[in-house]
Design a protein around this motif. Structure first.
Motif, PDB file in Angstrom:
ATOM      1  N   TRP A  19       0.699  -1.108   0.005  1.00  0.00           N
ATOM      2  CA  TRP A  19       0.051   0.108   0.133  1.00  0.00           C
ATOM      3  C   TRP A  19       0.826   1.265  -0.049  1.00  0.00           C
ATOM      4  N   LEU A  20       1.793   1.285   0.951  1.00  0.00           N
ATOM      5  CA  LEU A  20       2.487   2.374   0.959  1.00  0.00           C
ATOM      6  C   LEU A  20       3.498   2.706  -0.201  1.00  0.00           C
ATOM      7  N   TRP A  21       4.168   1.677  -0.839  1.00  0.00           N
ATOM      8  CA  TRP A  21       4.861   1.846  -1.836  1.00  0.00           C
ATOM      9  C   TRP A  21       4.000   2.273  -3.074  1.00  0.00           C
ATOM     10  N   GLN A  22       2.925   1.853  -3.500  1.00  0.00           N
ATOM     11  CA  GLN A  22       1.912   2.297  -4.379  1.00  0.00           C
ATOM     12  C   GLN A  22       1.333   3.511  -4.293  1.00  0.00           C
ATOM     13  N   ALA A  23       1.116   3.892  -2.951  1.00  0.00           N
ATOM     14  CA  ALA A  23       0.413   5.194  -2.556  1.00  0.00           C
ATOM     15  C   ALA A  23       1.426   6.277  -2.681  1.00  0.00           C
ATOM     16  N   PHE A  24       2.725   5.993  -1.961  1.00  0.00           N
ATOM     17  CA  PHE A  24       3.440   7.203  -1.455  1.00  0.00           C
ATOM     18  C   PHE A  24       4.881   7.318  -2.436  1.00  0.00           C
ATOM     19  N   GLY A  25       5.224   6.236  -3.209  1.00  0.00           N
ATOM     20  CA  GLY A  25       6.475   6.390  -3.659  1.00  0.00           C
ATOM     21  C   GLY A  25       6.826   5.246  -4.783  1.00  0.00           C
ATOM     22  N   PRO A  26       5.924   4.980  -5.903  1.00  0.00           N
ATOM     23  CA  PRO A  26       6.214   3.931  -6.771  1.00  0.00           C
ATOM     24  C   PRO A  26       7.594   4.390  -7.473  1.00  0.00           C
ATOM     25  N   GLU A  27       8.030   5.584  -7.423  1.00  0.00           N
ATOM     26  CA  GLU A  27       9.338   5.978  -7.918  1.00  0.00           C
ATOM     27  C   GLU A  27      10.636   5.418  -7.108  1.00  0.00           C
ATOM     28  N   GLN A  28      10.407   5.174  -5.728  1.00  0.00           N
ATOM     29  CA  GLN A  28      11.247   4.471  -4.971  1.00  0.00           C
ATOM     30  C   GLN A  28      11.146   3.066  -5.024  1.00  0.00           C
ATOM     31  N   PRO A  29      12.185   2.418  -4.717  1.00  0.00           N
ATOM     32  CA  PRO A  29      12.272   0.921  -4.352  1.00  0.00           C
ATOM     33  C   PRO A  29      11.285   0.380  -3.450  1.00  0.00           C
ATOM     34  N   ARG A  30      10.816  -0.603  -3.651  1.00  0.00           N
ATOM     35  CA  ARG A  30       9.539  -1.136  -2.466  1.00  0.00           C
ATOM     36  C   ARG A  30      10.543  -1.557  -1.336  1.00  0.00           C
ATOM     37  N   ALA A  31      11.773  -1.843  -1.406  1.00  0.00           N
ATOM     38  CA  ALA A  31      12.727  -2.065  -0.233  1.00  0.00           C
ATOM     39  C   ALA A  31      12.755  -1.034   0.500  1.00  0.00           C
ATOM     40  N   PHE A  32      12.463   0.198   0.040  1.00  0.00           N
ATOM     41  CA  PHE A  32      12.485   1.579   1.076  1.00  0.00           C
ATOM     42  C   PHE A  32      11.497   1.465   2.122  1.00  0.00           C
ATOM     43  N   PHE A  33      10.325   1.023   1.503  1.00  0.00           N
ATOM     44  CA  PHE A  33       9.033   0.937   2.393  1.00  0.00           C
ATOM     45  C   PHE A  33       9.006  -0.187   3.275  1.00  0.00           C
ATOM     46  N   ALA A  34       9.738  -1.423   2.752  1.00  0.00           N
ATOM     47  CA  ALA A  34       9.486  -2.485   3.465  1.00  0.00           C
ATOM     48  C   ALA A  34      10.705  -2.163   4.787  1.00  0.00           C
ATOM     49  N   ASP A  35      11.647  -1.518   4.499  1.00  0.00           N
ATOM     50  CA  ASP A  35      12.803  -1.131   5.635  1.00  0.00           C
ATOM     51  C   ASP A  35      11.929  -0.323   6.583  1.00  0.00           C
ATOM     52  N   ILE A  36      11.228   0.799   6.219  1.00  0.00           N
ATOM     53  CA  ILE A  36      10.345   1.729   7.270  1.00  0.00           C
ATOM     54  C   ILE A  36       9.527   0.746   8.078  1.00  0.00           C
ATOM     55  N   ILE A  37       8.697  -0.113   7.380  1.00  0.00           N
ATOM     56  CA  ILE A  37       7.972  -1.023   8.037  1.00  0.00           C
ATOM     57  C   ILE A  37       8.601  -1.912   9.106  1.00  0.00           C
ATOM     58  N   HIS A  38       9.566  -2.236   8.543  1.00  0.00           N
ATOM     59  CA  HIS A  38      10.501  -3.533   9.291  1.00  0.00           C
ATOM     60  C   HIS A  38      10.900  -2.647  10.792  1.00  0.00           C
ATOM     61  N   HIS A  39      11.277  -1.406  10.519  1.00  0.00           N
ATOM     62  CA  HIS A  39      11.736  -0.564  11.863  1.00  0.00           C
ATOM     63  C   HIS A  39      10.736   0.047  12.655  1.00  0.00           C
ATOM     64  N   SER A  40       9.463  -0.392  12.249  1.00  0.00           N
ATOM     65  CA  SER A  40       8.296   0.463  13.136  1.00  0.00           C
ATOM     66  C   SER A  40       7.516  -0.450  13.795  1.00  0.00           C
ATOM     67  N   GLN A  41       8.314  -1.634  14.055  1.00  0.00           N
ATOM     68  CA  GLN A  41       7.401  -2.624  14.853  1.00  0.00           C
ATOM     69  C   GLN A  41       7.978  -2.891  16.242  1.00  0.00           C
ATOM     70  N   THR A  42       8.610  -1.937  17.088  1.00  0.00           N
ATOM     71  CA  THR A  42       9.020  -2.238  18.405  1.00  0.00           C
ATOM     72  C   THR A  42       8.061  -1.615  19.346  1.00  0.00           C
ATOM     73  N   PRO A  43       7.779  -2.633  20.317  1.00  0.00           N
ATOM     74  CA  PRO A  43       6.505  -2.157  21.330  1.00  0.00           C
ATOM     75  C   PRO A  43       7.270  -1.031  21.809  1.00  0.00           C
ATOM     76  N   GLY A  44       6.430   0.008  22.245  1.00  0.00           N
ATOM     77  CA  GLY A  44       6.891   1.052  23.068  1.00  0.00           C
ATOM     78  C   GLY A  44       7.857   2.190  22.596  1.00  0.00           C
ATOM     79  N   ALA A  45       8.226   2.098  21.210  1.00  0.00           N
ATOM     80  CA  ALA A  45       9.182   2.761  20.640  1.00  0.00           C
ATOM     81  C   ALA A  45       8.751   3.504  19.221  1.00  0.00           C
ATOM     82  N   LEU A  46       9.208   4.730  19.018  1.00  0.00           N
ATOM     83  CA  LEU A  46       9.039   5.199  17.617  1.00  0.00           C
ATOM     84  C   LEU A  46      10.116   4.960  16.692  1.00  0.00           C
ATOM     85  N   PRO A  47       9.673   4.523  15.468  1.00  0.00           N
ATOM     86  CA  PRO A  47       8.260   4.861  14.839  1.00  0.00           C
ATOM     87  C   PRO A  47       7.385   3.679  15.079  1.00  0.00           C
ATOM     88  N   LEU A  48       6.092   3.741  15.100  1.00  0.00           N
ATOM     89  CA  LEU A  48       5.194   2.739  15.157  1.00  0.00           C
ATOM     90  C   LEU A  48       4.240   2.842  13.901  1.00  0.00           C
TER      91      LEU A  48
END
Length: 149
Positions: A19-48
């Motif tokens: 969703w994020l790749w298609q909506a906000f940045g198809p000119e960027q690699p999908r891996a960029f958005f995967a990295d954002i999501i990967h690093h936004s899944q730590t309970p109690g920490a930002l980013p969430l």
């Protein structure tokens, strides 16, 4: 319907990335958005990253991030990457998800939120105040918003 942290339901991460790749940045690699999501899944920490679910149906996503606009790292935190699936649009879910992020930001001790958008008028309907324009890399003008919590 419930809004929950994505880390509680990691099986939806790939769809959120798409969703994020298609909506906000198809000119960027999908891996960029995967990295954002990967690093936004730590309970109690930002980013969430949060998701909206109706049973097992994924309806939308939104983030609470330290920064969403590289040229404005002086502002924090940010409501970021609000996306509602097409089948769920027009039913008020965007506002509900904004309120959820505001609550999470308050609970984390913040007294304000920021966001940017290329659109005008949508966020004003929810009480966001326009504070000026910013620059998204490399040269796109965007509108900056503030919301006191």
């Amino acid at each position: 319907m419930q809004i929950v942290p994505l880390y509680q339901y990691p099986q939806y991460a790939e769809r959120v990335i798409d969703w994020l790749w298609q909506a906000f940045g198809p000119e960027q690699p999908r891996a960029f958005f995967a990295d954002i999501i990967h690093h936004s899944q730590t309970p109690g920490a930002l980013p969430l990253t949060f998701i909206a679910l109706d049973g097992d149906k994924l309806l939308g996503t939104v983030g609470l991030w330290r920064c969403d606009l590289i040229s404005r790292q002086d502002l924090t935190p940010w409501l970021a990457a609000l996306y509602i699936d097409e089948v769920a649009r027009g039913k008020g879910l965007g506002g509900i998800m904004q309120e959820h992020v505001m609550g999470a930001a308050r609970q984390a001790g913040f007294d304000a939120l920021y966001l940017y958008s290329a659109c005008r008028d949508y966020y004003e309907r929810f009480g966001w105040g326009y504070i000026g324009d910013g620059l998204e890399y490399p040269d796109k003008t965007v509108h900056l918003y503030h919301k006191a919590l």
